[in-house]
Scaffold this motif. Structure first.
Motif, PDB file in Angstrom:
ATOM      1  N   ALA A  13       0.866  -1.178   0.000  1.00 25.87           N
ATOM      2  CA  ALA A  13       0.000   0.000   0.000  1.00 25.87           C
ATOM      3  C   ALA A  13       0.901   1.226   0.000  1.00 25.87           C
ATOM      4  CB  ALA A  13      -0.917   0.015   1.210  1.00 25.87           C
ATOM      5  N   GLY A  14       0.595   2.185  -0.860  1.00 25.42           N
ATOM      6  CA  GLY A  14       1.493   3.333  -0.998  1.00 25.42           C
ATOM      7  C   GLY A  14       2.853   2.855  -1.473  1.00 25.42           C
ATOM      8  N   ASN A  15       3.900   3.216  -0.722  1.00 20.92           N
ATOM      9  CA  ASN A  15       5.259   2.780  -1.059  1.00 20.92           C
ATOM     10  C   ASN A  15       5.722   1.592  -0.222  1.00 20.92           C
ATOM     11  OD1 ASN A  15       5.349   4.988  -2.769  1.00 20.92           O
ATOM     12  ND2 ASN A  15       6.329   6.306  -1.260  1.00 20.92           N
ATOM     13  N   ASP A  16       4.865   1.051   0.638  1.00 24.79           N
ATOM     14  CA  ASP A  16       5.289   0.099   1.671  1.00 24.79           C
ATOM     15  C   ASP A  16       4.795  -1.315   1.410  1.00 24.79           C
ATOM     16  OD1 ASP A  16       6.190   2.410   2.847  1.00 24.79           O
ATOM     17  OD2 ASP A  16       4.674   2.441   4.436  1.00 24.79           O
ATOM     18  N   TRP A  17       5.521  -2.305   1.966  1.00 21.44           N
ATOM     19  CA  TRP A  17       4.931  -3.630   2.167  1.00 21.44           C
ATOM     20  C   TRP A  17       4.504  -3.745   3.620  1.00 21.44           C
ATOM     21  CZ3 TRP A  17       7.252  -6.333   6.002  1.00 21.44           C
ATOM     22  CH2 TRP A  17       8.647  -6.317   6.142  1.00 21.44           C
ATOM     23  N   LEU A  18       3.469  -4.554   3.849  1.00 14.51           N
ATOM     24  CA  LEU A  18       2.891  -4.721   5.181  1.00 14.51           C
ATOM     25  C   LEU A  18       2.622  -6.202   5.422  1.00 14.51           C
ATOM     26  CD1 LEU A  18       1.096  -2.293   3.476  1.00 14.51           C
ATOM     27  CD2 LEU A  18       0.730  -1.630   5.840  1.00 14.51           C
ATOM     28  N   ILE A  19       2.844  -6.653   6.672  1.00 15.51           N
ATOM     29  CA  ILE A  19       2.619  -8.040   7.043  1.00 15.51           C
ATOM     30  C   ILE A  19       1.712  -8.085   8.280  1.00 15.51           C
ATOM     31  CG2 ILE A  19       3.663 -10.243   7.724  1.00 15.51           C
ATOM     32  CD1 ILE A  19       4.546  -9.411   4.970  1.00 15.51           C
ATOM     33  N   TRP A  20       0.680  -8.941   8.245  1.00  9.79           N
ATOM     34  CA  TRP A  20      -0.198  -9.173   9.383  1.00  9.79           C
ATOM     35  C   TRP A  20      -0.042 -10.600   9.902  1.00  9.79           C
ATOM     36  CZ3 TRP A  20      -1.577  -6.338   5.194  1.00  9.79           C
ATOM     37  CH2 TRP A  20      -2.199  -5.095   5.378  1.00  9.79           C
ATOM     38  N   ASP A  21      -0.158 -10.752  11.219  1.00 16.09           N
ATOM     39  CA  ASP A  21      -0.430 -12.042  11.845  1.00 16.09           C
ATOM     40  C   ASP A  21      -1.868 -11.957  12.325  1.00 16.09           C
ATOM     41  OD1 ASP A  21      -0.858 -14.159  13.576  1.00 16.09           O
ATOM     42  OD2 ASP A  21       1.139 -14.079  14.454  1.00 16.09           O
ATOM     43  N   ILE A  22      -2.785 -12.648  11.648  1.00 11.65           N
ATOM     44  CA  ILE A  22      -4.201 -12.427  11.922  1.00 11.65           C
ATOM     45  C   ILE A  22      -4.629 -12.967  13.291  1.00 11.65           C
ATOM     46  CG2 ILE A  22      -4.755 -12.419   9.472  1.00 11.65           C
ATOM     47  CD1 ILE A  22      -5.894 -15.214   9.773  1.00 11.65           C
ATOM     48  N   THR A  23      -3.750 -13.728  13.965  1.00  7.97           N
ATOM     49  CA  THR A  23      -4.078 -14.196  15.315  1.00  7.97           C
ATOM     50  C   THR A  23      -3.758 -13.155  16.374  1.00  7.97           C
ATOM     51  OG1 THR A  23      -1.905 -15.200  15.714  1.00  7.97           O
ATOM     52  CG2 THR A  23      -3.566 -16.561  14.603  1.00  7.97           C
ATOM     53  N   ARG A  24      -3.029 -12.090  15.993  1.00  7.42           N
ATOM     54  CA  ARG A  24      -2.554 -11.127  16.976  1.00  7.42           C
ATOM     55  C   ARG A  24      -3.245  -9.770  16.903  1.00  7.42           C
ATOM     56  NH1 ARG A  24       3.852 -11.004  16.788  1.00  7.42           N
ATOM     57  NH2 ARG A  24       3.447  -9.619  18.585  1.00  7.42           N
ATOM     58  N   ASP A  78       8.361   4.778  -6.273  1.00  3.60           N
ATOM     59  CA  ASP A  78       7.301   5.297  -7.128  1.00  3.60           C
ATOM     60  C   ASP A  78       5.941   4.649  -6.888  1.00  3.60           C
ATOM     61  OD1 ASP A  78       8.888   7.125  -8.479  1.00  3.60           O
ATOM     62  OD2 ASP A  78       9.611   5.600  -9.857  1.00  3.60           O
ATOM     63  N   GLN A  79       5.750   3.946  -5.826  1.00  6.26           N
ATOM     64  CA  GLN A  79       4.532   3.231  -5.435  1.00  6.26           C
ATOM     65  C   GLN A  79       4.691   1.747  -5.727  1.00  6.26           C
ATOM     66  OE1 GLN A  79       0.621   4.932  -6.402  1.00  6.26           O
ATOM     67  NE2 GLN A  79      -0.211   2.876  -6.611  1.00  6.26           N
ATOM     68  N   ALA A  80       4.332   0.953  -4.732  1.00  5.95           N
ATOM     69  CA  ALA A  80       4.364  -0.505  -4.874  1.00  5.95           C
ATOM     70  C   ALA A  80       3.106  -0.979  -5.591  1.00  5.95           C
ATOM     71  CB  ALA A  80       4.474  -1.157  -3.505  1.00  5.95           C
ATOM     72  N   CYS A  81       3.240  -2.093  -6.330  1.00  4.72           N
ATOM     73  CA  CYS A  81       2.140  -2.549  -7.171  1.00  4.72           C
ATOM     74  C   CYS A  81       1.662  -3.953  -6.836  1.00  4.72           C
ATOM     75  CB  CYS A  81       2.578  -2.486  -8.635  1.00  4.72           C
ATOM     76  SG  CYS A  81       1.318  -3.029  -9.812  1.00  4.72           S
ATOM     77  N   LEU A  82       2.594  -4.888  -6.555  1.00  5.88           N
ATOM     78  CA  LEU A  82       2.224  -6.295  -6.439  1.00  5.88           C
ATOM     79  C   LEU A  82       2.943  -6.942  -5.269  1.00  5.88           C
ATOM     80  CD1 LEU A  82       0.557  -8.473  -8.004  1.00  5.88           C
ATOM     81  CD2 LEU A  82       2.689  -9.076  -9.168  1.00  5.88           C
ATOM     82  N   PHE A  83       2.239  -7.829  -4.550  1.00  6.53           N
ATOM     83  CA  PHE A  83       2.807  -8.599  -3.443  1.00  6.53           C
ATOM     84  C   PHE A  83       2.488 -10.074  -3.664  1.00  6.53           C
ATOM     85  CE2 PHE A  83       3.034 -10.781   0.522  1.00  6.53           C
ATOM     86  CZ  PHE A  83       3.915 -10.102   1.341  1.00  6.53           C
ATOM     87  N   ARG A  84       3.512 -10.949  -3.544  1.00 10.84           N
ATOM     88  CA  ARG A  84       3.302 -12.390  -3.647  1.00 10.84           C
ATOM     89  C   ARG A  84       4.192 -13.120  -2.655  1.00 10.84           C
ATOM     90  NH1 ARG A  84      -0.509 -11.109  -5.896  1.00 10.84           N
ATOM     91  NH2 ARG A  84      -1.372 -11.769  -7.915  1.00 10.84           N
ATOM     92  N   TRP A  85       3.576 -14.040  -1.873  1.00  6.83           N
ATOM     93  CA  TRP A  85       4.340 -14.912  -0.991  1.00  6.83           C
ATOM     94  C   TRP A  85       4.991 -16.032  -1.796  1.00  6.83           C
ATOM     95  CZ3 TRP A  85       5.286 -13.843   3.968  1.00  6.83           C
ATOM     96  CH2 TRP A  85       4.400 -13.044   4.695  1.00  6.83           C
ATOM     97  N   SER A  86       6.109 -16.529  -1.283  1.00 11.56           N
ATOM     98  CA  SER A  86       6.689 -17.758  -1.805  1.00 11.56           C
ATOM     99  C   SER A  86       5.733 -18.916  -1.524  1.00 11.56           C
ATOM    100  CB  SER A  86       8.043 -18.028  -1.137  1.00 11.56           C
ATOM    101  OG  SER A  86       8.453 -19.363  -1.353  1.00 11.56           O
ATOM    102  N   THR A  87       5.717 -19.897  -2.412  1.00 14.70           N
ATOM    103  CA  THR A  87       4.878 -21.073  -2.199  1.00 14.70           C
ATOM    104  C   THR A  87       5.586 -22.135  -1.365  1.00 14.70           C
ATOM    105  OG1 THR A  87       5.640 -22.053  -4.269  1.00 14.70           O
ATOM    106  CG2 THR A  87       3.626 -20.724  -4.357  1.00 14.70           C
ATOM    107  N   ILE A  88       6.878 -21.931  -1.043  1.00 12.17           N
ATOM    108  CA  ILE A  88       7.630 -22.958  -0.312  1.00 12.17           C
ATOM    109  C   ILE A  88       8.246 -22.455   0.985  1.00 12.17           C
ATOM    110  CG2 ILE A  88       8.155 -24.300  -2.389  1.00 12.17           C
ATOM    111  CD1 ILE A  88      10.939 -23.030  -2.378  1.00 12.17           C
TER     112      ILE A  88
END
Length: 300
Positions: free
Chosen positions: A228-239, A252-262
């Motif tokens: 979002a904006g220029n940042d990456w963000l991580i949540w732990d949904i249990t916390r 210049d603004q972030a566009c895409l986020f993808r986790w590794s599958t492994i």
């Protein structure tokens, strides 16, 4: 496939036209190779990539085109179906696309005589994300600038419809509990829906806009990542419903986020396409710095 030293890419594939989207098949297709699809201005190409780690007699990477599908309009997104199998007789290739005409197309092929597609209509603005039910592949979820998330069966009928508060940017299905769906909105809110009750059951807040992309970590479904904006963000949904960690990533603004599958600690981000130079970066939650970065030049 040829080696390419000029852009630091391992290999390149020559294409006839601009490539707008690329998607590896995330499911087991019954073949040691990796199915890949890429879409251009009016076509989709399905091919096979085999890496030397998977086949001892392959040097580097081997690529083979399996089928080119005429599309008629620009391809904006591709999602693979878990029903895709190369070890069946005949083989089954199944995927769907989102397009510039705001329609979804569901393609089915046996790589021989059967090459069919069905058009799914209902969205009234651009479609930003789509995904198959990962267990059975009998439903498709899509999100759009029209402030809706829609669930479709393979006959093209809508089985659920969620009204959003802003454009829908990403949609992810839980890998095991397929009645759970994650929808990320441009206003910075990520909601989780129960498809049985068709009610929201949890929400996360990024507290910044625009949220352009979010992804559910399939190796640890308590983790959600986004840009979002220029940042990456991580949540732990249990916390907490607020990010546990965030860092500036793209000037210049972030566009895409993808986790590794492994690996649940590895993820990738990209800068916004269309800038003079954008970046593709790989991050690790255990490292304070970017662990790998490529600059991509865009030529008009």
């Amino acid at each position: 496939m040829k080696q390419d030293a000029t852009r630091n890419a391992a290999y390149t594939v020559d294409c006839e036209d601009y490539v707008h989207v690329v998607e590896f098949n995330p499911f087991d297709s019954g073949d040691p190779g990796n199915l890949i699809a890429y879409g251009g201005s009016n076509y989709v190409v399905v091919g096979m990539c085999t890496f030397q780690e998977e086949e001892a007699d392959v040097e580097g990477i081997q690529y083979k085109t399996l089928r080119t599908f005429q599309h008629g309009v620009r391809v904006d997104g591709i999602a693979w179906s878990p029903e895709t199998r190369l070890d069946s007789l005949p083989p089954v290739i199944k995927f769907c696309t989102s397009a510039a005409d705001m329609k979804i197309r569901l393609f089915t092929s046996d790589l021989q005589d059967k090459n069919e597609y069905k058009v799914l209509e209902g969205h009234s603005d651009f479609i930003n994300g789509l995904v198959f039910d990962p267990k059975e592949g009998q439903e498709i979820a899509s999100v759009s600038d029209d402030h809706t998330c829609r669930i479709w069966n393979l006959e093209g009928m809508q089985t659920a419809h969620f009204v959003l508060h802003s454009p829908g940017m990403s949609v992810c299905w839980h890998p095991e509990e397929t009645f759970k769906l994650m929808v990320a909105e441009k206003n910075g809110t990520i909601r989780f829906y129960d498809l049985l009750t068709q009610q929201a059951i949890l929400s996360l807040e990024s507290e910044q806009m625009p949220l352009m992309s979010a992804h559910w970590c399939l190796k640890n479904t308590f983790k959600v990542g986004a840009v979002a904006g220029n940042d990456w963000l991580i949540w732990d949904i249990t916390r907490s419903s607020y990010p546990q960690d965030k860092r500036p990533v793209h000037m210049d603004q972030a566009c895409l986020f993808r986790w590794s599958t492994i690996n649940e600690n590895l993820f990738a981000t990209t800068g916004y396409p269309g800038k003079i130079a954008s970046q593709f970066q790989i991050h690790h939650l255990g490292h304070p710095q970017v662990i790998w970065s490529w600059f991509v030049a865009y030529v008009s």
